[in-house]
Design a protein around this motif. Sequence first.
Motif, PDB file in Angstrom:
ATOM      1  N   LYS A  55      -4.553   3.582 -11.307  1.00 60.28           N
ATOM      2  CA  LYS A  55      -3.623   3.393 -10.202  1.00 60.28           C
ATOM      3  C   LYS A  55      -2.731   2.196 -10.471  1.00 60.28           C
ATOM      4  CE  LYS A  55      -3.369   3.123  -5.162  1.00 60.28           C
ATOM      5  NZ  LYS A  55      -4.148   3.103  -3.900  1.00 60.28           N
ATOM      6  N   SER A  69       4.708   0.221  -5.402  1.00 60.75           N
ATOM      7  CA  SER A  69       4.984   0.976  -4.183  1.00 60.75           C
ATOM      8  C   SER A  69       6.487   1.085  -3.977  1.00 60.75           C
ATOM      9  CB  SER A  69       4.328   0.309  -2.976  1.00 60.75           C
ATOM     10  OG  SER A  69       4.837  -1.002  -2.785  1.00 60.75           O
ATOM     11  N   ALA A 117       1.924   5.651 -10.153  1.00 62.26           N
ATOM     12  CA  ALA A 117       2.011   5.502  -8.695  1.00 62.26           C
ATOM     13  C   ALA A 117       3.058   6.478  -8.197  1.00 62.26           C
ATOM     14  CB  ALA A 117       2.396   4.078  -8.314  1.00 62.26           C
TER      15      ALA A 117
END
Length: 315
Positions: free
Chosen positions: A67, A71, A199
């Motif tokens: 991960k 964002s 992501a």
Amino acid sequence: MRIRATVAAVSGALALSALAVPTAQADGSAASTYRADVAKVKEAARSAASGRSAFSTAADEEPMPYKLNASFSNFKIAKTVKLGTTGQVSVPLSFTLTHGAEVDITADDFLIDAYIYRGSFNTATTASENELYGEDFATCTATSATAATCKGDIDIYLGEDAEILNSQAGTWRAAANAVALNGQAAPGGDLDITKVGFAEKGGLATTLLQRASKLTVNATPEPVKKGKTITVTGKLTRANWDAVNYGGYATQPVKLQFRKNGTSTYTTIKTIKTTTRGDLKTTVKATADGFFRYVFAGTTTTSPVNAAADFIDVK
């Protein structure tokens, strides 16, 4: 560009840089160097999201990317996009990337995709006929050690090789993803997907892809005596992406409006519906010199349009 298979879903990969765009990222050909590998990463992550635990590397499961600490926010794209039947339409977009200090966004193999999709996010249908991407890399500028502002385009092609169907008119949602290949895509090497960061986030914004419409009006006879009957005809058509032409838009409410000569305001006289072929026809009494026009408010799938005004001379 429309990509019709998951394994090709990164053909519109958007590259990111910090204060300047590295040479490899500035050239659109650089995307082809990484497309296949990025597609593998994306497919693995989506497979995990559809049933398995995402980003897992357990021995009894398929290898997964880790991960990535990244964002997306402040995604901006046009609220509506009107599409005709031919040519290319590029829809500008922008968004903010926030990332951990350990993420090297200046690396040549750090890639960003921004795209729009229909249906549910991270499903088999999302990854096929229901995604639209940009053709070239985006340009991004670092605003701090952990944030960057990115800009790109969604490129939509129309015509004989149209990348969108009539059935796909309406609401599309925006998404973005980031891939840190970390040197795993080196020529001749095997991709160790567990060393790749990924992501992705959907539902960042919405846009309406609408079929462009056309509307005509013709008031007759002209000139006409005051108090006599005027017949006002017209036609409402809209882009048919499947057939690459414009066809009549059936049973749609259209307003007939009039503006008296020397004034600037239109008044709605009546609302009528188009025929099954998109035709319009109604009658009114001649009162004064002025302009008639038809007005269509539009629908979710079809753009609004006003007919060019037609002058009537009343004697």
